[in-house]
Enzyme design. Structure first.
Site, PDB file in Angstrom:
ATOM      1  N   GLY A  71      93.675   0.643 -11.419  1.00  0.00           N
ATOM      2  CA  GLY A  71      94.889   1.353 -11.026  1.00  0.00           C
ATOM      3  C   GLY A  71      95.977   0.387 -10.588  1.00  0.00           C
ATOM      4  CD  GLN A 178      92.693   8.785  -4.174  1.00  0.00           C
ATOM      5  OE1 GLN A 178      91.849   9.675  -4.288  1.00  0.00           O
ATOM      6  NE2 GLN A 178      92.345   7.538  -3.886  1.00  0.00           N
ATOM      7  CB  SER A 198      91.985   4.047 -10.700  1.00  0.00           C
ATOM      8  OG  SER A 198      90.870   3.245 -10.377  1.00  0.00           O
ATOM      9  N   GLY A 199      89.605   4.455 -13.086  1.00  0.00           N
ATOM     10  CA  GLY A 199      88.292   4.979 -13.445  1.00  0.00           C
ATOM     11  C   GLY A 199      87.401   5.311 -12.260  1.00  0.00           C
ATOM     12  CG  HIS A 200      87.134   2.757  -8.590  1.00  0.00           C
ATOM     13  ND1 HIS A 200      87.004   2.809  -7.222  1.00  0.00           N
ATOM     14  CD2 HIS A 200      88.334   2.185  -8.825  1.00  0.00           C
ATOM     15  CE1 HIS A 200      88.081   2.263  -6.658  1.00  0.00           C
ATOM     16  NE2 HIS A 200      88.902   1.883  -7.603  1.00  0.00           N
ATOM     17  CB  CYS A 324      88.830  -2.510  13.062  1.00  0.00           C
ATOM     18  SG  CYS A 324      89.673  -3.139  14.503  1.00  0.00           S
TER      19      CYS A 324
HETATM   20  N1  PLP Z   1      96.685   4.029  -6.101  1.00  0.00           N
HETATM   21  C1  PLP Z   1      96.030   4.851  -5.247  1.00  0.00           C
HETATM   22  C2  PLP Z   1      96.705   6.100  -4.755  1.00  0.00           C
HETATM   23  C3  PLP Z   1      94.737   4.536  -4.819  1.00  0.00           C
HETATM   24  O1  PLP Z   1      94.102   5.340  -3.972  1.00  0.00           O
HETATM   25  C4  PLP Z   1      94.143   3.344  -5.300  1.00  0.00           C
HETATM   26  C5  PLP Z   1      92.803   2.933  -4.829  1.00  0.00           C
HETATM   27  O2  PLP Z   1      92.411   3.235  -3.715  1.00  0.00           O
HETATM   28  C6  PLP Z   1      94.853   2.542  -6.203  1.00  0.00           C
HETATM   29  C7  PLP Z   1      96.127   2.918  -6.568  1.00  0.00           C
HETATM   30  C8  PLP Z   1      94.282   1.268  -6.749  1.00  0.00           C
HETATM   31  O3  PLP Z   1      93.340   1.547  -7.751  1.00  0.00           O
HETATM   32  P1  PLP Z   1      92.287   0.397  -8.167  1.00  0.00           P
HETATM   33  O4  PLP Z   1      91.282   0.329  -7.056  1.00  0.00           O
HETATM   34  O5  PLP Z   1      91.677   0.891  -9.448  1.00  0.00           O
HETATM   35  O6  PLP Z   1      93.054  -0.837  -8.354  1.00  0.00           O
END
Ligand code: PLP
Length: 392
Positions: A71, A178, A198-200, A324
């Site tokens: 992402g 998201q 984003s895949g994960h 933290c």
């Molecule tokens: N954008 C948003 C809103 C996210 O929540 C995240 C990851 O937490 C990202 C971008 C970044 O994605 P990636 O972890 O695949 O780089």
């Protein structure tokens, strides 16, 4: 002890069907899609099939889908492409609550001499649209506004904004990391120019992402090298993960309606129970426009990290906006931008659910949390003074 994983906005479990789909491409079918021999060549078709599945999830054309490494890369690429393709325009607009993948990249552009406007949000974490519209001018190269916030789940009015920006001829990128797989996305109905996935975050592995670029949008690649992705993103394709992402998108699209009902039901049950469990508990974010899987709850006068550590002892995984636990030196920039009081920012916990969570798990969390909060408030002199917890 079984783990109860409620941190799905951070990352998700790879779905079993997704793992099955990708495994052959890590074992027997390890060729390079660019090779002439059949061992590599057959992979090309598989990548195109994955592209079709991703495109179908957001109602795009397959040729509008570019596979990337994550992402973050998609976000960086979209904004960089927008400014490079319009060298005379030097103004970038984004919001104060973006993920660092957008926020820090825009700050980087600011240091390079671009004018960057960070639009505020209101106390519910909702975008200040009037303020954003006032900031648009002839110098504006791109507006980048997230579809839904990772910390609060608040969904922004991206559909309304996309229409306005199209009429004004200003490029619009949305970070839908998201939102993808959690709410319907339709790029025919919502005329964004670029969109990040984003895949994960949707049950595919880490290390694969997508940038949707609407046909006709001028595009400058960010990663430059070979001919892959029609020269729009060089680098040998991450074949197994691309195939996994295709499968994950197919599953997400197939189950979407049912999952929205299921997840919002579980989330609301958790939220209602926790709000009623002790005094000085509040939900952060606009509950009328929110992802179905997310709730961000502040337990005032307790440290978020202390809550997480105690929950972890019960096998419950969540995350917090306190400094933290968020891996940064500063507490959540999102909650601070919303004007959430200091004591509430520090006591914030985000619970984010997925299709793999069960009612039984939610009931267990509802059983454990009140005791944890009560115990921690009694330990903290500040909490003891401010709050008297009701007897059990
Ligand atoms: N954008 C948003 C809103 C996210 O929540 C995240 C990851 O937490 C990202 C971008 C970044 O994605 P990636 O972890 O695949 O780089």
């Amino acid at each position: 002890m079984n783990t109860i994983y409620l941190d799905n906005n951070a990352t998700t479990r790879v779905a079993p069907e997704v793992l099955d789909a990708m495994l052959p491409y890590l074992t027997d079918l390890y060729g390079n899609p660019s090779s002439m021999h059949t061992f590599g060549g057959q992979l090309h078709r598989k990548i195109e099939e994955a592209r079709e599945k991703v495109a179908a999830m957001i109602n795009a054309n397959p040729e509008e889908i570019i596979f990337t490494s994550c992402g973050t890369e998609s976000d960086n690429t979209a904004i960089m492409s927008a400014v490079e393709s319009q060298p005379r325009r030097r103004h970038v607009i984004t919001t104060r609550v973006e993920h660092p993948a957008v926020l820090n990249f825009c700050q980087h552009l600011g240091r390079k001499g671009y004018r960057v406007t960070f639009v505020p949000v209101n106390r519910q974490g909702q975008l200040d649209m009037d303020n954003l519209l006032k900031m648009l001018d002839d110098d504006t190269a791109v507006v980048s506004v997230m579809y839904a916030n990772n910390e609060t789940g608040v969904i922004f009015p991206v559909d309304a904004l996309a229409g306005i920006l199209r009429d004004r001829g200003i490029l619009f990128h949305t970070d839908a990391v998201q939102a993808a797989g959690k709410i319907p996305l339709d790029v025919q109905r919502v005329p964004v120019d670029m969109l990040t996935i984003s895949g994960h975050k949707l049950h595919a592995p880490k290390g694969v992402g997508v940038l949707y670029v609407r046909k006709g949008t001028r595009f400058h690649p960010y990663v430059i090298g070979g001919h892959q992705e029609r020269g729009r993103r060089s680098g040998t394709e991450n074949v197994a993960s691309i195939i996994a992402l295709g499968k994950a998108c197919e599953l997400a699209a197939h189950h979407l309606d049912r999952e929205i009902v299921y997840l919002s039901g579980l989330r609301d049950r958790l939220e209602t129970a926790l709000l009623g469990c002790c005094p000085n508990v509040r939900v952060n974010g606009d509950t009328s426009s929110r992802l179905p899987n997310t709730t961000n709850i502040s337990f005032e006068y307790v440290e978020g990290e202390a809550i997480l550590l105690r929950l972890n002892e019960f096998g419950i995984c969540a995350s917090s906006g306190s400094a933290c636990t968020s891996g940064s030196l500063e507490p959540s920039h999102v909650l601070r931008a919303m004007g959430v009081p200091y004591t509430a920012v520090h006591g914030s916990v985000r619970f984010s659910l997925s299709r793999f969570n069960t009612e039984k798990e939610i009931d267990r969390v509802i059983e454990v949390v009140p005791g944890v909060i009560k115990e921690l408030r009694q330990l903290s002199p500040f909490g003891r003074e401010k709050i008297s917890c009701p007897p059990e």
